[in-house]
Write an enzyme that holds these catalytic residues in place. Structure first.
Site, mmCIF file in Angstrom:
data_model
loop_
_atom_site.group_PDB
_atom_site.id
_atom_site.type_symbol
_atom_site.label_atom_id
_atom_site.label_comp_id
_atom_site.label_asym_id
_atom_site.label_seq_id
_atom_site.Cartn_x
_atom_site.Cartn_y
_atom_site.Cartn_z
ATOM 1 N N LEU A 133 45.582 48.033 20.003
ATOM 2 C CA LEU A 133 46.838 48.626 20.459
ATOM 3 C C LEU A 133 47.756 47.564 21.040
ATOM 4 C CD1 LEU A 133 48.598 51.143 21.060
ATOM 5 C CD2 LEU A 133 47.333 51.377 23.231
ATOM 6 N N SER A 140 51.447 46.947 28.681
ATOM 7 C CA SER A 140 51.604 48.249 29.328
ATOM 8 C C SER A 140 52.602 49.128 28.583
ATOM 9 C CB SER A 140 52.058 48.051 30.781
ATOM 10 O OG SER A 140 51.065 47.380 31.522
ATOM 11 N N GLN A 345 30.619 37.377 50.206
ATOM 12 C CA GLN A 345 30.700 37.066 51.628
ATOM 13 C C GLN A 345 29.341 37.199 52.305
ATOM 14 O OE1 GLN A 345 33.481 35.954 53.007
ATOM 15 N NE2 GLN A 345 32.662 35.753 55.080
ATOM 16 N N GLY A 348 27.218 34.346 51.681
ATOM 17 C CA GLY A 348 27.724 33.105 52.257
ATOM 18 C C GLY A 348 27.895 32.023 51.220
ATOM 19 N N GLU A 372 42.759 48.380 29.714
ATOM 20 C CA GLU A 372 42.992 49.796 29.387
ATOM 21 C C GLU A 372 43.922 50.484 30.381
ATOM 22 O OE1 GLU A 372 39.651 52.027 27.936
ATOM 23 O OE2 GLU A 372 38.719 50.216 27.141
ATOM 24 N N THR A 374 46.642 48.772 33.452
ATOM 25 C CA THR A 374 46.473 48.155 34.763
ATOM 26 C C THR A 374 46.425 49.234 35.844
ATOM 27 O OG1 THR A 374 48.842 47.974 35.225
ATOM 28 C CG2 THR A 374 47.832 46.163 33.975
#
Length: 392
Positions: A133, A140, A345, A348, A372, A374
């Protein structure tokens, strides 16, 4: 550190058959997919043999009619299969979702003759599909696509010319579901075609060099005077945009399920690390700040899973589900981004290295907020359902 395997997700499955199916998928994921995922993603290797295995196991046509080789499974079950596959390796989970998307046009809008001729090979015959597509200048704004299909000289077929962009499985697919302009500008001038992967004049550019999902080829696909018979036109002339949007509503649920799979894998990795890593004489999972992070991660994953399953059940019941599909895609992919970032996080410095999978999950999660539609487009879709269309 001692080995602490994550507990399987306790899934709300409707039948014993569905429970057996999930067990099969988990076995394949643990034996054939997960052990090779890090190495093959780092090498950029596409696991075509895994898709062959999935096809042989009846897992590439789950939501479609068994008359044509499908699995007769409701979306409620199919999406949980995707989640399991994506948790093992997103290249595989997303690849199955894209293949399912590629079959949607023919399975839903094709004639009986077309379905009998093509669907068995597409759903269970080892073939792999791609969905065409987007274009270099129309992402978009899909209704502005420029790829053209014109009647050939004898009027018995079509000649397709143009370039599609960001095509998952571009260059390795056996068939392409292609949206091309056959008439006026805008959405009413678009028609859908089923194009064989070996068609003369069809070629793919070198795959894009991506942040994540390096094992999944994403490439431009060129159509240089590709000829197809009128028997490969899907639906009526000018119906292509409607077909495309119908496919995307279902495809967004696939992306949502894959996102929760990646998030679940990241949470499992974070929990394993946090319960084994000791600092100041105790596991770091004993520290309240980190425990609260894990609690938030788990809660968002459960909420996302519930949201995509709600949308799936609406679809299975034949009720409108476009709003809920957009909500699921938005929430689940944002959750995947947040959860994978938090997993890095928690690990670490180790989380920032390729020795642990957390950094790969984080890189992979980002693309799910883009593909597909945004997440900005999802917000527009949701707002139209909630507040009505924009005033002009």
């Amino acid at each position: 550190m001692p080995d602490r395997a994550p507990q399987p997700v306790d899934r709300p499955l409707p039948t014993e058959e569905a429970r057996d199916l999930i067990s099969l998928v988990r076995d394949i994921a643990q034996r054939e997919i997960a052990p090779k995922a890090a190495e093959e993603e780092d090498a950029g290797r596409f696991p075509r043999e895994v898709f062959s295995l999935l096809s042989e196991s009846g897992l590439l046509g789950l939501p479609y009619d068994s008359e044509y080789g499908g699995g007769d499974q409701p979306y409620e079950v199919y999406l949980q299969v995707l989640e399991e596959l994506a948790a093992a390796r997103l290249t595989v989970g997303l690849g199955v979702s894209v293949h399912t998307l590629s079959c949607h046009a023919l399975a839903t809008f094709g004639s009986k003759e077309q379905q009998v001729e093509h669907l068995p090979a597409m759903l269970g015959g080892g073939l792999l599909g791609a969905y065409c597509l987007s274009e270099p200048a129309s992402g978009s704004d899909a209704a502005s696509l420029r790829t053209k299909a014109v009647r050939d000289g004898d009027g018995d077929g079509w000649v397709i010319t143009g370039t599609k962009a960001w095509i998952t499985h571009g260059g390795v697919a056996d068939f392409y579901t292609v949206m091309a302009r056959t008439g006026e500008e805008g959405p009413r001038g678009i028609t859908a075609f089923l194009v064989p992967g070996n068609a003369e004049g069809l070629s793919a550019a070198a795959p894009e060099k991506k942040m994540g999902m390096k094992g999944s080829p994403t490439a431009q696909v060129h159509f240089d005077g590709v000829r197809v018979g009128d028997d490969r036109r899907i639906g009526e002339e000018g119906q292509g945009f409607t077909i495309a949007l119908s496919a995307l509503d279902s495809g967004r649920l696939g992306i949502a399920a894959c996102a929760i799979g990646v998030a679940q894998a990241a949470l499992d990795e974070a929990v394993t690390y946090a319960t084994e890593r000791r600092q100041f004489g105790k596991p770091i999972a004993d520290f309240q700040g980190l425990r609260f992070m894990l609690a938030d991660m788990a809660t968002q994953i459960e909420a996302g899973r519930a949201l995509y399953l709600t949308a799936a059940r609406l679809k299975d019941a034949g009720r409108p589900f476009a709003k809920q599909a957009a909500m699921a895609k938005l929430h689940c992919t944002d959750t995947a981004m947040k959860v994978t970032t938090d997993a890095v996080q928690i690990l670490g410095g180790y989380g920032y290295t390729a020795d642990f999978p957390a950094e790969r999950f984080m890189r992979e999660a980002k693309v799910l907020q883009i593909v597909e539609g945004t997440n900005q487009i999802q917000r527009m879709v949701i707002a139209r359902h909630v507040a009505g269309p924009e005033t002009r």
